[in-house]
Structure formats: structure tokens, C-alpha cells
Scaffold this active site. Structure first.
Site, PDB file in Angstrom:
ATOM      1  N   HIS A   1       0.885  -1.173   0.000  1.00 16.89           N
ATOM      2  CA  HIS A   1       0.000   0.000   0.000  1.00 16.89           C
ATOM      3  C   HIS A   1       0.923   1.223   0.000  1.00 16.89           C
ATOM      4  CE1 HIS A   1      -2.346  -2.844   2.616  1.00 16.89           C
ATOM      5  NE2 HIS A   1      -3.413  -2.294   2.100  1.00 16.89           N
TER       6      HIS A   1
ATOM      7  N   ASP B   1       2.357   2.077   3.366  1.00 22.07           N
ATOM      8  CA  ASP B   1       3.373   1.179   3.947  1.00 22.07           C
ATOM      9  C   ASP B   1       4.776   1.629   3.608  1.00 22.07           C
ATOM     10  OD1 ASP B   1       1.190  -0.493   4.416  1.00 22.07           O
ATOM     11  OD2 ASP B   1       1.554  -1.645   2.585  1.00 22.07           O
TER      12      ASP B   1
ATOM     13  N   GLU C   1      -9.450 -13.586  -0.156  1.00 16.37           N
ATOM     14  CA  GLU C   1      -8.609 -13.897   1.013  1.00 16.37           C
ATOM     15  C   GLU C   1      -9.267 -14.991   1.841  1.00 16.37           C
ATOM     16  OE1 GLU C   1      -6.638 -10.654   2.985  1.00 16.37           O
ATOM     17  OE2 GLU C   1      -7.119 -11.483   4.950  1.00 16.37           O
TER      18      GLU C   1
ATOM     19  N   HIS D   1     -11.085 -13.778   4.931  1.00 18.60           N
ATOM     20  CA  HIS D   1     -12.306 -13.025   4.638  1.00 18.60           C
ATOM     21  C   HIS D   1     -13.439 -13.981   4.261  1.00 18.60           C
ATOM     22  CE1 HIS D   1      -9.735  -9.236   3.458  1.00 18.60           C
ATOM     23  NE2 HIS D   1      -9.477  -9.673   4.670  1.00 18.60           N
TER      24      HIS D   1
ATOM     25  N   ASP E   1     -10.518 -11.044  12.056  1.00 17.28           N
ATOM     26  CA  ASP E   1      -9.514 -11.248  11.029  1.00 17.28           C
ATOM     27  C   ASP E   1      -8.132 -11.389  11.669  1.00 17.28           C
ATOM     28  OD1 ASP E   1      -8.419 -11.360   8.543  1.00 17.28           O
ATOM     29  OD2 ASP E   1      -8.712  -9.252   8.057  1.00 17.28           O
TER      30      ASP E   1
ATOM     31  N   ASP F   1      -5.374 -12.976  10.263  1.00 19.06           N
ATOM     32  CA  ASP F   1      -4.269 -12.911   9.293  1.00 19.06           C
ATOM     33  C   ASP F   1      -3.087 -13.818   9.641  1.00 19.06           C
ATOM     34  OD1 ASP F   1      -5.398 -11.101   7.455  1.00 19.06           O
ATOM     35  OD2 ASP F   1      -4.856  -9.388   8.706  1.00 19.06           O
TER      36      ASP F   1
HETATM   37  C1  XUL Z   1      -7.475  -6.288   5.131  1.00 25.13           C
HETATM   38  C2  XUL Z   1      -6.773  -6.787   3.943  1.00 25.13           C
HETATM   39  C3  XUL Z   1      -5.948  -5.792   3.213  1.00 25.13           C
HETATM   40  C4  XUL Z   1      -5.933  -5.947   1.730  1.00 25.13           C
HETATM   41  C5  XUL Z   1      -5.169  -4.861   1.013  1.00 25.13           C
HETATM   42  O1  XUL Z   1      -8.211  -7.240   5.787  1.00 25.13           O
HETATM   43  O2  XUL Z   1      -6.827  -7.956   3.620  1.00 25.13           O
HETATM   44  O3  XUL Z   1      -4.674  -5.845   3.729  1.00 25.13           O
HETATM   45  O4  XUL Z   1      -5.367  -7.168   1.344  1.00 25.13           O
HETATM   46  O5  XUL Z   1      -5.599  -3.592   1.365  1.00 25.13           O
HETATM   47 CO    CO Z   2      -5.933  -9.107   2.113  1.00 25.50          CO
END
Ligand code: XUL
Ligand code: CO
Length: 441
Positions: free
Chosen positions: A105, A108, A272, A275, A311, A313
Site C-alpha cells: 500500500h 506502507d 482472502e 475473509h 480477522d 491474518d
Molecule cells: C485487510 C486486507 C488488506 C488488503 C489490502 O483485511 O486484507 O490488507 O489485502 O488492502
Molecule cells: Co488481504
């Protein structure tokens, strides 16, 4: 604490990680990911198209709602010197891992300026710095994206903000990051609608917000064609978090949105795993649906904790789950411009610098095993031939006539009466299918 000057010593190794096979007990080696190994007609590296992300690896400080920073990174600090030190370590990690791609991004990689103009200048400076590094070590950009959710200006949304000045700021931001992505040869551009959603309907004009988001996405597509960007525009669905209700809830919702605003041939999805779970789906469901709708693009291969309901991750570690995802991906021909991005973060107790390497190595090994398993399943066709049998009726006359439009409710009514049709149930054999899949795991 390390300073930007001694960042060269951040990781304990200097030479790229090698494939040593499954009997190796060296944590800094690949046990299953042999990039050159030929699987299903091409090397594993070309199937998997791995990418590491900038944000969770080099920006996230390890905070949680109850505690502050746990990661002490020598490049933390909002200025160009630190941004370059961060880039040095990031590209060092990409090289050590041998991942072909990275993602970022804007927020970042560049320090936030005190005006849009200053932020833009910083972004250009840093992405030029990236370009030099990318050429030297052959690291490519899978996708760029803009952060339209962290700064408080976006607290009520970006394209869906009630204030058109925020819409304008978001548009300007996306234009600049699309330019950077194009300059760096990025293969995709991702839009995750981080705050495109609402907290309460009581203060929200849902219909206006959706139209504004539709207009915004059309502007993105118009601009892509204007500059000649050949990559894919991707929306990343997520049902909630940070807002209570996100407009890009899941693949089905995104598809409906794309059709409504005339974008279904222009935009695909970045799916994702975490998600998908938040939306109450399996990862493979989301991939299969996107493939069927012709909008499958790329994946973020990071999992959620199944108990937490938010989430998390995490790096993937479940081979059977990953295998089923790659099975759906291979079935529809594999990645085109997309790839396997780890949008994953360390647990906040994993504070050794080498934990970053180990996390990716483990994840890449899991993906390699998953992909190979999926390829064998597909090659042997055990499931596909059984599924074909299950639907065989549709190849016979009545089935064909229904599909090609030769039948109506009336004609089927008459046929059932005349021929005294009495369907006999036959087994769905779920357990048998599960048994077959387990043989490959
Ligand atoms: C947030 C997410 C983000 C996107 C990119 O949950 O997955 O990091 O991948 O903005
Ligand atoms: Co993502």
C-alpha cells in the site's frame, strides 16, 4: 535497538534459502517448496506465484487492543531515511526467500506528508528506489494498492464518504498509486474497500453510497485504459471489519455490484481465506464461485482462527484446506495475472527477526504441498469422473432440452404426466468423496 545503519544484520543469514527436502531439520530451508520442480506442466514457482506483503511484515508493530508495540524494527519512524531502510530489509527478505513478487500500500512504503503533494513526492521517491532494487534482484510487483482506511480522513469511508472532498482525495490517491504500480510493472491493482461500508443505517444513505462506489470503480477502470495499464483491477471482498457492514461482503455481493455498475468484464476479485471464513464461506467456495462467474483473479493465502470471529491474518498451516483451494484454482486453469500473496502477520510474541523468514518458509511449504496434492487429484480425475456421472442425466434428451430452452413449465408438466416420471433418489455419497480426497492428502 538496531538503527537504520545496521539494518544489514537484521536477518541471521545472508544467502538465499534453499530447498533441502522433507528430512531437513534446518528451519531456514524449504522442505517441500522446490521452486524448479515440474508439476502439471510447469515449475512450482510459476504455479504458485508467491508474494510477500509489505504491511504486516514491515509496518505492523505487533499491537493488539490490550497492548502496544512488541516488534522493535530499526526502520520505524516517518521519514525518508527510515522508509529506505525499511525497503532495504524488505527487499533483503524477498531475496532470501526467493519470492518472485511483493505487494504494497502507499502508506506502507512512504512517509505521510503534511499535504497530498508532499505524500505524492515521497511515494515517487520511494517507488523509484524500489525500481532500482527490483531490477537488481528480479523481484516483481504482484499488485499495488492504496490505503484508504487508516488515516482519520477516511473514518467514514473513502469513495462512500458523505463528504465529496474525501471522495476526491481518495480518487487522487488511487490515481497516484495506479501510476506507481504501472511504473513498477505491477501485474494487478487491488482495491480493498477498507471502510466502504457503514456502522448504522440511521446516519447512512445506502443508495447514494453504492452509486458513489460504482462511479469510483468506473473511474479506476477508465484511468487504467487511459494510461494503458494491462494489469487486472481486483476488488478484495470482506464482510465486516473495520465497518460493521462492508459493501464488498463476499464474491457474490461483489459480482452483483459489478453487474449493476457495468464492470463485470473489467474487474475481478482477490479472494482472502480469512475473509471467506468471516463471510461464513469456505475459501474454496469463494474461489469456485468467482471462477464460475469469470471473475477469479488472485488470492491472499492467510487464514483466520476459527474460534476468534475476527480477522487474524495467520500464515497458512493446514495442507488439506490449502489443497482444496488450489484444486479449484488449477481446475480453472491456474493463475493468470494473479498469485499467492501472504497477507499474513506474525503472532505478536514472535519477535525474532528470523521469525519473519520462518513464517514464510512454513507457509510456502504448506502451499507447495497443497498445490502438488491438488495437481495429483486433478490429474487422476477421480472426483471429476464421479461428478460427471452424477450429472449424466443432463446429457440425455430431456436434460438437454431443458437447458437449451425447448421446454417450459407447461411442457414439463405434460411430460411428467404422460410418461409417469417417478424420480428415484440416488446417493450423494459425500463420505465416499471425502474418502477419495483423503487418499491424496
Ligand atoms: C485487510 C486486507 C488488506 C488488503 C489490502 O483485511 O486484507 O490488507 O489485502 O488492502
Ligand atoms: Co488481504
Amino acid at each position: 535497538m538496531l538503527t537504520p545503519k545496521n539494518k544489514q544484520d537484521f536477518f541471521s543469514i545472508k544467502t538465499p534459502i534453499k530447498y533441502e527436502g522433507k528430512d531437513s531439520d534446518n528451519p531456514l530451508s524449504y522442505k517441500y517448496y522446490n521452486a524448479e520442480e515440474f508439476v502439471f506442466g510447469k515449475p512450482l514457482a510459476e504455479h504458485l506465484r508467491f508474494a510477500a506483503c509489505y504491511w504486516h511484515n514491515f509496518v505492523w508493530p505487533g499491537t493488539d487492543p490490550f497492548g502496544g508495540m512488541t516488534f522493535e524494527r530499526p526502520w520505524f519512524g516517518e521519514d525518508i531515511v527510515n522508509a529506505k531502510a525499511k525497503a532495504d530489509v524488505a527487499f533483503e527478505m524477498f531475496k532470501l526467500l526467493g519470492v518472485p513478487y511483493f505487494c504494497f500500500h502507499d502508506a506502507d512504503v512512504r512517509p505521510e506528508g503534511d499535504s497530498f503533494k508532499q505524500s505524492l513526492y515521497n511515494l515517487e521517491l520511494i517507488t523509484d528506489y524500489f525500481a532500482e532494487k527490483m531490477n537488481k534482484q528480479d523481484t516483481r510487483l504482484l499488485w499495488g494498492t492504496s490505503n484508504l482506511f487508516s488515516n482519520k480522513r477516511f473514518m467514514s469511508g473513502a469513495a462512500t464518504n458523505p463528504d465529496p472532498e474525501v471522495f476526491a482525495y481518495a480518487a487522487a490517491t488511487v490515481k497516484s498509486v495506479m501510476d506507481s504500480t504501472f511504473k513498477l510493472g505491477g501485474e494487478n491493482y487491488v482495491l480493498w474497500g477498507g471502510r466502504e461500508g457503514y456502522e448504522t443505517l440511521l446516519n447512512t444513505n445506502l443508495s447514494k453510497e453504492l452509486d458513489h462506489l460504482g462511479r469510483f470503480m468506473n473511474m479506476v477502470v477508465e484511468y487504467k485504459h487511459k494510461i494503458g495499464f494491462k494489469g487486472t483491477i481486483l476488488i478484495e471482498p470482506k464482510p465486516q471489519e473495520p465497518t460493521k457492514h462492508q459493501y464488498d461482503f463476499d464474491v457474490a455481493t461483489v459480482y452483483g455490484f459489478l453487474c449493476r455498475y457495468g464492470l463485470e468484464r473489467e474487474v475481478k476479485v482477490n479472494i482472502e481465506q480469512g475473509h471467506a471464513i468471516l463471510a461464513g464461506h469456505s475459501f474454496e467456495h469463494e474461489i469456485a464461485l468467482a471462477s464460475t462467474l469469470g471473475i477469479f483473479g488472485s488470492i491472499d493465502m492467510n487464514r483466520n482462527d476459527y474460534q476468534s470471529g475476527w480477522d487474524t491474518d495467520q500464515f497458512p498451516n493446514n495442507v488439506p484446506e490449502v489443497a482444496l483451494a488450489y484444486y479449484e484454482i488449477l481446475k480453472q486453469g491456474g493463475f493468470k495475472t494473479g498469485g499467492t500473496n501472504f497477507d499474513a502477520k506474525l503472532r505478536r510474541q514472535s519477535i525474532n527477526p528470523d521469525d519473519l523468514l520462518i513464517a514464510h518458509i512454513g507457509a510456502m511449504d504448506v502451499c507447495a504441498r497443497g498445490l502438488k496434492t491438488a495437481a495429483t487429484m486433478l490429474k487422476e480425475g477421480a472426483l471429476i469422473s464421479k461428478i460427471d456421472l452424477r450429472y449424466a442425466g443432463w446429457e440425455a434428451k430431456m436434460g438437454k432440452d431443458i437447458v437449451d430452452g425447448s421446454h417450459s413449465l407447461q411442457s414439463l408438466h405434460d411430460l411428467v404426466l404422460e410418461e409417469d416420471i417417478r424420480p428415484t433418489p440416488y446417493s450423494g455419497q459425500q463420505e465416499l468423496y471425502e474418502m477419495i480426497v483423503n487418499r491424496y492428502m
